[in-house]
Design a protein around this motif. Structure first.
Motif, PDB file in Angstrom:
ATOM      1  N   ARG A 164     148.017  60.906  18.177  1.00 31.38           N
ATOM      2  CA  ARG A 164     147.878  61.955  19.184  1.00 31.38           C
ATOM      3  C   ARG A 164     146.411  62.246  19.485  1.00 31.38           C
ATOM      4  NH1 ARG A 164     149.073  67.914  20.176  1.00 31.38           N
ATOM      5  NH2 ARG A 164     150.553  67.851  21.912  1.00 31.38           N
ATOM      6  N   ARG A 165     145.534  62.059  18.496  1.00 28.34           N
ATOM      7  CA  ARG A 165     144.113  62.306  18.722  1.00 28.34           C
ATOM      8  C   ARG A 165     143.553  61.297  19.730  1.00 28.34           C
ATOM      9  NH1 ARG A 165     140.870  65.649  16.142  1.00 28.34           N
ATOM     10  NH2 ARG A 165     138.616  65.400  16.372  1.00 28.34           N
ATOM     11  N   TRP A 166     144.019  60.046  19.663  1.00 29.05           N
ATOM     12  CA  TRP A 166     143.570  59.065  20.645  1.00 29.05           C
ATOM     13  C   TRP A 166     144.022  59.462  22.053  1.00 29.05           C
ATOM     14  CZ3 TRP A 166     144.117  53.327  18.636  1.00 29.05           C
ATOM     15  CH2 TRP A 166     143.328  53.179  17.495  1.00 29.05           C
ATOM     16  N   ILE A 167     145.244  59.971  22.148  1.00 27.42           N
ATOM     17  CA  ILE A 167     145.739  60.428  23.453  1.00 27.42           C
ATOM     18  C   ILE A 167     144.876  61.578  23.964  1.00 27.42           C
ATOM     19  CG2 ILE A 167     147.706  61.426  24.683  1.00 27.42           C
ATOM     20  CD1 ILE A 167     149.522  60.075  22.595  1.00 27.42           C
ATOM     21  N   ALA A 168     144.548  62.516  23.074  1.00 28.70           N
ATOM     22  CA  ALA A 168     143.704  63.653  23.461  1.00 28.70           C
ATOM     23  C   ALA A 168     142.316  63.178  23.882  1.00 28.70           C
ATOM     24  CB  ALA A 168     143.600  64.648  22.307  1.00 28.70           C
ATOM     25  N   ILE A 169     141.774  62.186  23.183  1.00 30.69           N
ATOM     26  CA  ILE A 169     140.468  61.634  23.565  1.00 30.69           C
ATOM     27  C   ILE A 169     140.552  60.997  24.951  1.00 30.69           C
ATOM     28  CG2 ILE A 169     138.834  59.776  23.047  1.00 30.69           C
ATOM     29  CD1 ILE A 169     139.220  60.398  20.081  1.00 30.69           C
ATOM     30  N   ALA A 170     141.632  60.273  25.232  1.00 34.70           N
ATOM     31  CA  ALA A 170     141.802  59.651  26.549  1.00 34.70           C
ATOM     32  C   ALA A 170     141.860  60.709  27.641  1.00 34.70           C
ATOM     33  CB  ALA A 170     143.076  58.806  26.572  1.00 34.70           C
ATOM     34  N   VAL A 171     142.629  61.774  27.402  1.00 35.08           N
ATOM     35  CA  VAL A 171     142.729  62.860  28.382  1.00 35.08           C
ATOM     36  C   VAL A 171     141.370  63.516  28.572  1.00 35.08           C
ATOM     37  CG1 VAL A 171     143.733  65.134  28.826  1.00 35.08           C
ATOM     38  CG2 VAL A 171     145.175  63.283  27.950  1.00 35.08           C
ATOM     39  N   ALA A 172     140.662  63.771  27.473  1.00 36.83           N
ATOM     40  CA  ALA A 172     139.346  64.412  27.557  1.00 36.83           C
ATOM     41  C   ALA A 172     138.352  63.524  28.309  1.00 36.83           C
ATOM     42  CB  ALA A 172     138.819  64.723  26.156  1.00 36.83           C
ATOM     43  N   MET A 173     138.352  62.220  28.031  1.00 37.09           N
ATOM     44  CA  MET A 173     137.436  61.320  28.733  1.00 37.09           C
ATOM     45  C   MET A 173     137.756  61.258  30.222  1.00 37.09           C
ATOM     46  SD  MET A 173     136.487  58.106  26.219  1.00 37.09           S
ATOM     47  CE  MET A 173     138.168  57.540  25.994  1.00 37.09           C
ATOM     48  N   ALA A 174     139.042  61.226  30.556  1.00 33.73           N
ATOM     49  CA  ALA A 174     139.431  61.171  31.965  1.00 33.73           C
ATOM     50  C   ALA A 174     138.969  62.429  32.702  1.00 33.73           C
ATOM     51  CB  ALA A 174     140.948  61.011  32.082  1.00 33.73           C
ATOM     52  N   ILE A 175     139.192  63.592  32.094  1.00 29.83           N
ATOM     53  CA  ILE A 175     138.788  64.851  32.733  1.00 29.83           C
ATOM     54  C   ILE A 175     137.272  64.957  32.809  1.00 29.83           C
ATOM     55  CG2 ILE A 175     138.829  67.365  32.517  1.00 29.83           C
ATOM     56  CD1 ILE A 175     141.603  67.088  31.255  1.00 29.83           C
ATOM     57  N   GLY A 220     128.643  59.423  34.097  1.00 27.85           N
ATOM     58  CA  GLY A 220     129.884  58.869  33.568  1.00 27.85           C
ATOM     59  C   GLY A 220     129.731  58.308  32.165  1.00 27.85           C
ATOM     60  N   ALA A 221     128.621  57.587  31.932  1.00 27.22           N
ATOM     61  CA  ALA A 221     128.401  56.982  30.623  1.00 27.22           C
ATOM     62  C   ALA A 221     128.264  58.056  29.539  1.00 27.22           C
ATOM     63  CB  ALA A 221     127.151  56.105  30.660  1.00 27.22           C
ATOM     64  N   PHE A 222     127.491  59.102  29.821  1.00 29.26           N
ATOM     65  CA  PHE A 222     127.296  60.153  28.821  1.00 29.26           C
ATOM     66  C   PHE A 222     128.532  61.039  28.677  1.00 29.26           C
ATOM     67  CE2 PHE A 222     122.871  59.008  28.852  1.00 29.26           C
ATOM     68  CZ  PHE A 222     122.434  59.360  27.584  1.00 29.26           C
ATOM     69  N   ALA A 223     129.303  61.213  29.744  1.00 29.02           N
ATOM     70  CA  ALA A 223     130.528  62.005  29.646  1.00 29.02           C
ATOM     71  C   ALA A 223     131.509  61.348  28.678  1.00 29.02           C
ATOM     72  CB  ALA A 223     131.156  62.177  31.024  1.00 29.02           C
ATOM     73  N   LEU A 224     131.730  60.039  28.850  1.00 31.03           N
ATOM     74  CA  LEU A 224     132.652  59.326  27.966  1.00 31.03           C
ATOM     75  C   LEU A 224     132.090  59.212  26.552  1.00 31.03           C
ATOM     76  CD1 LEU A 224     134.034  58.685  30.666  1.00 31.03           C
ATOM     77  CD2 LEU A 224     134.458  56.383  29.818  1.00 31.03           C
ATOM     78  N   ALA A 225     130.799  58.886  26.450  1.00 40.71           N
ATOM     79  CA  ALA A 225     130.196  58.727  25.118  1.00 40.71           C
ATOM     80  C   ALA A 225     130.201  60.044  24.351  1.00 40.71           C
ATOM     81  CB  ALA A 225     128.769  58.206  25.254  1.00 40.71           C
ATOM     82  N   ALA A 226     129.902  61.138  25.037  1.00 41.26           N
ATOM     83  CA  ALA A 226     129.833  62.430  24.353  1.00 41.26           C
ATOM     84  C   ALA A 226     131.206  62.895  23.881  1.00 41.26           C
ATOM     85  CB  ALA A 226     129.195  63.476  25.265  1.00 41.26           C
ATOM     86  N   VAL A 227     132.260  62.575  24.635  1.00 40.22           N
ATOM     87  CA  VAL A 227     133.610  62.896  24.160  1.00 40.22           C
ATOM     88  C   VAL A 227     133.862  62.203  22.823  1.00 40.22           C
ATOM     89  CG1 VAL A 227     136.075  62.532  24.575  1.00 40.22           C
ATOM     90  CG2 VAL A 227     134.622  63.388  26.417  1.00 40.22           C
ATOM     91  N   LEU A 268     122.373  65.280  30.600  1.00 39.77           N
ATOM     92  CA  LEU A 268     122.697  66.663  30.231  1.00 39.77           C
ATOM     93  C   LEU A 268     124.006  67.115  30.875  1.00 39.77           C
ATOM     94  CD1 LEU A 268     119.116  68.178  30.535  1.00 39.77           C
ATOM     95  CD2 LEU A 268     120.383  67.794  28.416  1.00 39.77           C
ATOM     96  N   ILE A 269     124.214  66.744  32.128  1.00 40.93           N
ATOM     97  CA  ILE A 269     125.468  67.102  32.805  1.00 40.93           C
ATOM     98  C   ILE A 269     126.651  66.442  32.096  1.00 40.93           C
ATOM     99  CG2 ILE A 269     126.816  66.775  34.924  1.00 40.93           C
ATOM    100  CD1 ILE A 269     124.176  67.020  36.487  1.00 40.93           C
ATOM    101  N   GLY A 270     126.519  65.153  31.802  1.00 40.09           N
ATOM    102  CA  GLY A 270     127.600  64.435  31.135  1.00 40.09           C
ATOM    103  C   GLY A 270     127.932  65.030  29.777  1.00 40.09           C
ATOM    104  N   ILE A 271     126.896  65.366  28.994  1.00 40.56           N
ATOM    105  CA  ILE A 271     127.116  65.936  27.659  1.00 40.56           C
ATOM    106  C   ILE A 271     127.750  67.316  27.760  1.00 40.56           C
ATOM    107  CG2 ILE A 271     125.956  66.805  25.597  1.00 40.56           C
ATOM    108  CD1 ILE A 271     123.889  64.548  25.987  1.00 40.56           C
ATOM    109  N   ALA A 272     127.260  68.141  28.689  1.00 40.91           N
ATOM    110  CA  ALA A 272     127.802  69.493  28.834  1.00 40.91           C
ATOM    111  C   ALA A 272     129.263  69.463  29.269  1.00 40.91           C
ATOM    112  CB  ALA A 272     126.959  70.288  29.841  1.00 40.91           C
ATOM    113  N   VAL A 273     129.590  68.610  30.231  1.00 44.00           N
ATOM    114  CA  VAL A 273     130.981  68.496  30.695  1.00 44.00           C
ATOM    115  C   VAL A 273     131.867  67.982  29.568  1.00 44.00           C
ATOM    116  CG1 VAL A 273     132.507  67.276  32.277  1.00 44.00           C
ATOM    117  CG2 VAL A 273     130.352  68.207  33.113  1.00 44.00           C
ATOM    118  N   ALA A 274     131.373  66.995  28.818  1.00 46.71           N
ATOM    119  CA  ALA A 274     132.160  66.458  27.699  1.00 46.71           C
ATOM    120  C   ALA A 274     132.348  67.495  26.607  1.00 46.71           C
ATOM    121  CB  ALA A 274     131.458  65.229  27.127  1.00 46.71           C
ATOM    122  N   TRP A 275     131.335  68.295  26.342  1.00 42.79           N
ATOM    123  CA  TRP A 275     131.415  69.358  25.339  1.00 42.79           C
ATOM    124  C   TRP A 275     132.511  70.345  25.718  1.00 42.79           C
ATOM    125  CZ3 TRP A 275     126.329  72.137  23.385  1.00 42.79           C
ATOM    126  CH2 TRP A 275     126.645  72.907  22.252  1.00 42.79           C
TER     127      TRP A 275
END
Length: 292
Positions: A164-175, A220-227, A268-275
């Motif tokens: 389920r954690r992988w599913i949550a990570i996928a949802v978080a990365m997509a968002i 995009g790269a930092f959003a996915l990486a930061a998740v 910074l935008i990618g990290i903040a959104v991922a956070w």
């Protein structure tokens, strides 16, 4: 094979597929050079899904084989679990993310005024064939179908192997990826900053189709990486994810597609959104699971 063994095998196969995506269609070109010497409408500069999409059929067939193998070895096929993760999520905006953006705005302004031109000039001085090859490969990591493939793999493998954690990570990365991308486009339209390659100077207003601030690839790269940094329990994965994101940002500077302040702001935008997304999706979902 145990379920842990299936997870490890699927992960290893996907890593190979992802590497193949970055270099595609080089394997075809190299094989042709060795044995066939046929006239091909592709070369090493072609990009998956771009210059020669008709040749990408081979790659997508390989991708389809991996998907079939995962589904055939699945312990579960309940894709409704992804929707349950979304429903369990709650909007949470961490104060730390707000502080990061406020402090980051000051750093971006300083970089904009003092470092943009010198770093771009330095990038000119170090240009070489080796650097250009590295830029091309790294740019592919942050673009094309690679981000979508990563999200889909986490979702598919998470459902198939009951993670389920992988599913949550996928949802978080997509968002995070979608949210960061929309925010980047809004800022691009509002700022209208010219790209370094246009040689108009770092403060010249540009038309919307040629804007530099911020970098969509880097966001995009930092959003996915930061998740992955915030949510993954694997230290090597967290380190690799962040190194890849940094490499994508650096490549955008050395390719003269963005100024250094563009890339800093984008990171910074990618990290903040991922956070915010990780707190909203993964943390809240985990807390709901732990309640009696």
């Amino acid at each position: 094979m145990s379920i842990d063994g299936k997870r490890r095998t699927a992960s290893a196969a996907f890593i190979v597929l992802l590497i193949l995506a970055v270099f595609w269609p080089s394997p075809v070109v190299d094989a042709n050079r060795l044995c066939c010497h046929a006239a091909l409408p592709i070369d090493d500069l072609s990009f998956l899904g771009r210059e020669a999409p008709s040749w990408d059929i081979v790659f997508w067939c390989l991708t389809g084989l991996l998907v079939i193998a995962i589904i055939q070895s699945a312990e579960s096929r309940d894709f409704g679990e992804a929707w349950r993760v979304v429903r369990a999520s709650r909007v949470v905006i961490p104060r730390g993310a707000i502080v990061l953006l406020v402090v980051g705005a000051a750093l971006v302004a300083i970089t904009w005024m003092t470092l943009d031109a010198p770093i771009t000039a330095w990038g000119e001085r170090i240009q070489s064939d080796t650097i250009e090859d590295w830029i091309r490969i790294t740019n592919r990591l942050g673009g094309g179908m690679n981000p979508a493939m990563i999200v889909i793999f986490f979702l598919l493998a998470g459902v198939a192997y009951r993670r389920r954690r992988w599913i949550a990570i996928a949802v978080a990365m997509a968002i995070a990826g979608l949210g960061g991308g929309i925010l980047a486009q809004i800022v691009k339209f509002a700022v209208g900053r010219a790209r370094p390659e246009l040689w108009l100077g770092p403060f010249t207003h540009a038309r919307a189709s040629a804007t530099s601030f911020p970098s969509g690839h880097t966001v995009g790269a930092f959003a996915l990486a930061a998740v992955l940094v915030f949510a993954s329990r694997s230290l090597p994965l967290r380190i690799i994810a962040m190194l890849v994101a940094i490499a994508v940002g650096l490549s955008r500077i050395l390719a003269f597609r963005h100024w250094t302040s563009d890339v800093l702001a984008s990171a910074l935008i990618g990290i903040a959104v991922a956070w915010a997304t990780t707190r909203s999706v993964i943390t809240v979902t985990s807390e709901s699971e732990s309640r009696p």
